[in-house]
Design an enzyme around this catalytic site. Structure first.
Site, PDB file in Angstrom:
ATOM      1  N   LEU A  19       8.714   8.377 -15.607  1.00 15.50           N
ATOM      2  CA  LEU A  19       9.498   9.381 -16.773  1.00 15.50           C
ATOM      3  C   LEU A  19       8.350  10.435 -17.186  1.00 15.50           C
ATOM      4  CD1 LEU A  19      11.138   6.962 -19.003  1.00 15.50           C
ATOM      5  CD2 LEU A  19      12.037   8.180 -17.236  1.00 15.50           C
ATOM      6  N   GLY A  20       7.274  10.574 -16.768  1.00  9.75           N
ATOM      7  CA  GLY A  20       6.409  11.561 -17.066  1.00  9.75           C
ATOM      8  C   GLY A  20       5.485  11.249 -18.247  1.00  9.75           C
ATOM      9  N   ILE A  23       2.502  13.885 -18.493  1.00 11.84           N
ATOM     10  CA  ILE A  23       2.871  15.034 -18.847  1.00 11.84           C
ATOM     11  C   ILE A  23       3.074  15.067 -20.288  1.00 11.84           C
ATOM     12  CG2 ILE A  23       4.536  16.921 -18.378  1.00 11.84           C
ATOM     13  CD1 ILE A  23       4.765  15.940 -15.502  1.00 11.84           C
ATOM     14  N   LYS A 191      23.675   6.993 -22.381  1.00  9.76           N
ATOM     15  CA  LYS A 191      23.842   5.623 -22.818  1.00  9.76           C
ATOM     16  C   LYS A 191      22.268   5.380 -23.379  1.00  9.76           C
ATOM     17  CE  LYS A 191      27.745   4.232 -21.356  1.00  9.76           C
ATOM     18  NZ  LYS A 191      28.698   3.499 -22.619  1.00  9.76           N
ATOM     19  N   PRO A 194      19.637   1.029 -22.694  1.00 10.62           N
ATOM     20  CA  PRO A 194      18.241   0.574 -22.283  1.00 10.62           C
ATOM     21  C   PRO A 194      17.154   0.902 -23.176  1.00 10.62           C
ATOM     22  CG  PRO A 194      19.790   1.844 -20.589  1.00 10.62           C
ATOM     23  CD  PRO A 194      20.501   1.904 -21.981  1.00 10.62           C
ATOM     24  N   THR A 195      17.515   2.053 -24.010  1.00 11.11           N
ATOM     25  CA  THR A 195      16.457   2.530 -24.989  1.00 11.11           C
ATOM     26  C   THR A 195      16.115   1.369 -26.136  1.00 11.11           C
ATOM     27  OG1 THR A 195      16.528   4.830 -24.489  1.00 11.11           O
ATOM     28  CG2 THR A 195      15.574   4.307 -26.658  1.00 11.11           C
ATOM     29  N   GLN A 196      17.363   1.039 -26.699  1.00  6.19           N
ATOM     30  CA  GLN A 196      17.227   0.066 -27.514  1.00  6.19           C
ATOM     31  C   GLN A 196      16.536  -1.131 -27.310  1.00  6.19           C
ATOM     32  OE1 GLN A 196      21.113  -0.841 -29.401  1.00  6.19           O
ATOM     33  NE2 GLN A 196      22.012   1.217 -28.991  1.00  6.19           N
ATOM     34  N   CYS A 387     -11.970  20.074   2.390  1.00  9.49           N
ATOM     35  CA  CYS A 387     -12.663  18.791   2.724  1.00  9.49           C
ATOM     36  C   CYS A 387     -12.517  18.247   4.394  1.00  9.49           C
ATOM     37  CB  CYS A 387     -12.428  17.540   1.883  1.00  9.49           C
ATOM     38  SG  CYS A 387     -13.492  16.284   1.962  1.00  9.49           S
ATOM     39  N   HIS A 513     -13.801  19.759  -3.174  1.00  9.96           N
ATOM     40  CA  HIS A 513     -12.461  19.716  -3.424  1.00  9.96           C
ATOM     41  C   HIS A 513     -12.257  20.582  -4.926  1.00  9.96           C
ATOM     42  CE1 HIS A 513     -10.769  16.465  -1.288  1.00  9.96           C
ATOM     43  NE2 HIS A 513     -12.077  15.944  -1.457  1.00  9.96           N
ATOM     44  N   GLU A 515      -9.608  22.083  -5.637  1.00 12.85           N
ATOM     45  CA  GLU A 515      -8.184  21.710  -6.515  1.00 12.85           C
ATOM     46  C   GLU A 515      -8.376  20.984  -7.838  1.00 12.85           C
ATOM     47  OE1 GLU A 515      -9.091  20.390  -3.770  1.00 12.85           O
ATOM     48  OE2 GLU A 515      -8.348  18.264  -3.672  1.00 12.85           O
TER      49      GLU A 515
HETATM   50  N1  GLN Z   1     -12.740  11.664   5.617  1.00 10.09           N
HETATM   51  C1  GLN Z   1     -13.309  12.642   5.493  1.00 10.09           C
HETATM   52  C2  GLN Z   1     -14.857  12.269   5.015  1.00 10.09           C
HETATM   53  O1  GLN Z   1     -14.871  11.151   4.518  1.00 10.09           O
HETATM   54  C3  GLN Z   1     -12.963  13.648   4.467  1.00 10.09           C
HETATM   55  C4  GLN Z   1     -12.311  13.223   3.157  1.00 10.09           C
HETATM   56  C5  GLN Z   1     -11.672  13.902   2.335  1.00 10.09           C
HETATM   57  O2  GLN Z   1     -10.773  14.825   2.835  1.00 10.09           O
HETATM   58  N2  GLN Z   1     -11.549  13.689   0.978  1.00 10.09           N
HETATM   59  O3  GLN Z   1     -15.848  12.937   5.215  1.00 10.09           O
END
Ligand code: GLN
Length: 545
Positions: A19-20, A23, A191, A194-196, A387, A513, A515
């Site tokens: 249900l998030g 977030i 409805k 389910p919440t109740q 990676c 990474h 991200e």
């Molecule tokens: N499998 C690769 C490693 O172990 C890359 C891992 C990844 O992309 N996080 O180095």
């Protein structure tokens, strides 16, 4: 000065999972932060794996890695992206981790011959985890409990919460239940039953929720809210509707409209924070840019888990941030690397403005990633490799530019004649990896005159890692001579952290990474640059047409 008491907001889920809660926890945290409170969030997961590090992404979405190298639940990603805070190993615990600690203590003899039981020993350990930030000057710790109330696995967590309410008082620990109000199309009705039932489950465990947040596809209306309030023993103004929205980043504002922050602060006796309005200027301006882009840009995300978008959650969100920072809407084209071949790649990727090669493990889908990289390299389409994505780019270059037939990573083919990606020499490996994976934050030096240096605008960065294999430096000279340059290295060991292709408009591949570190307040520089160059590519292509 008197030490301030840390207060707790527990968020549990009813009716169904997904249900998030993450977030909602992050959004409420944002509202409290915007009122000047110092907050953090803990995620408690009822499953038995000690951490999600070993889970298949199809099971539980991506593994989120923190600065301190913990492999954690992806909800920590929401906390960091919304709150612009740093989380770590203390922000996530599973049943497995709780039991592991208790059993370790038992083996050490810490329990002095006592019978070790769920109550009090497991619940004590859960409470210790909840209170772990007690002396760190937080005003509020939000505690998100995974799973659904009523599950067998959740019981010890709810019991720990019950005890905490008793010990610290109701004004210091409050409970929010996130539930679902389903809409029955045939009856044309929302409805509440389910919440109740979910509230009853919680009350059977001795916990009365203070606030209900009801996920719904249609507005609830006052009448229904009254009905829910009456049947669940919750104040009318504490029944909050959470209607489906277009972007998760709207959720804090939707909750603000219904005064969730005020309701919560009153329960916690923090009325002094009610005086000023929350400052959400930066957040609102992000949303404004998000909803009014000047144009779009199409990015292909090439990976093997594309059916489950949660497997690439942080990448997806980093693309959103990077797009918004450029005033652009990013359309993601999810490309399954297992379906990509030398023959169909050009067709699949022909209209994309940029190609992102996702991280990964194991051999499935790698030839597709290599085909996509070849396409981007030859057609001068901007590429970001993350990676495994960098490792695949190295393999592609070795095979197709350097003529090293069957070049590979020893992860995929231990017998390859050209192990361009390999484990480190034994000793260094032990030193750096602590046995297995190289995890978490390491400092990195960026080389002059590189795309990566240009993107960050500085020489030294710190980024998170999750890998075992590295670029094999014994091939370094051949790569560099042929135009694939090492443009970033680990500040301590000098190991390769990024490689780029000279003469290509933007071909940047990184061993780390990026991200994980992109947030709404601070979109990641590499994603920002990747989107900017992808858009440049788009406009140039359009000019040619
Ligand atoms: N499998 C690769 C490693 O172990 C890359 C891992 C990844 O992309 N996080 O180095």
């Amino acid at each position: 000065m008197e030490k301030k008491e840390t207060k707790y907001i527990v968020i549990a889920g009813g009716v169904t999972s997904s249900l998030g809660k993450g977030i909602v926890a992050a959004s409420l945290g944002k509202l409290l932060q915007a009122r000047g409170l110092k907050v953090t969030v803990i995620k408690l997961d009822p499953y038995i794996n000690v951490d999600p590090g070993t889970l298949n992404p199809y099971e539980h979405g991506e593994v989120y890695v923190t600065d301190d190298g913990a492999e954690t639940d992806l909800d920590l990603g929401y906390y960091e992206r919304f709150l612009n805070i740093n989380t770590g190993k203390d922000n996530n615990a599973t049943t497995g981790k709780v039991y592991q600690n208790v059993i370790m203590k038992e083996r050490r003899g810490d329990y002095l011959g006592k019978t070790v039981q769920v109550i009090p020993h497991i619940t004590d350990e859960i409470k210790r985890r909840i209170r772990i930030f007690e002396n760190q000057d937080y005003d509020i710790v939000l505690v998100e409990i995974g799973g659904t109330v009523g599950d067998i696995e959740s019981l010890p967590f709810i019991e720990a919460v019950r005890q905490m309410i008793l010990e610290k008082g109701r004004g210091n620990v409050i409970t929010i239940l996130l539930t679902l109000i389903p809409y029955l199309h045939a009856a044309g009705e929302l409805k509440t039953k389910p919440t109740q039932h979910s509230v009853k489950f919680l009350m059977q465990s001795g916990v009365q929720p203070d606030v209900l947040i009801c996920r719904t596809e249609h507005p609830l209306g006052d009448e229904l809210k009254h009905k829910i309030a009456r049947s669940t023993n919750v104040d009318f103004e504490s029944v909050i509707e959470s209607i489906d929205v277009e972007s998760i980043y709207q959720v804090p504002l939707k909750l603000l409209e219904q005064n969730l922050d005020k309701v919560v602060l009153r329960y916690l006796g923090l009325d002094e924070y009610l005086e000023k309005e929350p400052d959400l200027t930066a957040w609102k301006s992000f949303l404004d840019r998000y909803f009014h882009p000047k144009d779009t840009v199409d990015i292909a995300l090439v990976g093997k888990y594309v059916e489950l978008h949660d497997a690439y959650k942080s990448i997806r969100e980093a693309l959103v941030h990077g797009g918004t920072a450029n005033g652009l809407k990013v359309n993601v084209k999810w490309v399954n690397s297992e379906k990509l071949t030398a023959d169909n790649t050009a067709e699949v990727l022909q209209d994309t403005d940029g190609v992102l090669i996702a991280p990964g493990f194991g051999s499935r889908g790698i030839e597709g990633k290599i085909a996509a990289i070849k396409y981007a390299r030859e057609n001068k389409v901007p590429l970001l490799g993350i990676c495994f994505g960098m490792q695949m780019a190295v393999i592609e270059f070795a095979r197709n530019v350097l003529g090293m037939k069957d070049a590979n990573s020893t992860e995929i083919d231990p017998e390859t004649p050209f192990p361009v990606i390999d484990l480190l020499p034994e000793q260094l490996e032990k030193e750096m990896l602590g046995g297995t994976m190289r995890l978490g934050k390491f400092e990195i030096d960026l080389k002059e005159n590189s795309r990566i240096r240009e993107a960050y605008g500085k020489d030294r960065i710190a980024e998170r890692h999750r890998h075992r294999y590295f670029f094999n430096e014994s091939f370094g000279e051949r790569f560099q001579k042929a135009g694939m340059k090492i443009t970033a290295t680990d500040a301590d060991s000098g190991l390769t952290e990024a490689m780029e292709i000279e003469g290509h408009p933007w071909f940047v591949t990184v061993q780390f990474h990026p991200e994980y570190k992109s947030t709404v307040d601070e979109p990641h520089p590499l994603f920002k640059a990747f989107i900017a160059h992808s858009y440049k590519h788009k406009t140039e292509q359009n000019g040619k047409k």
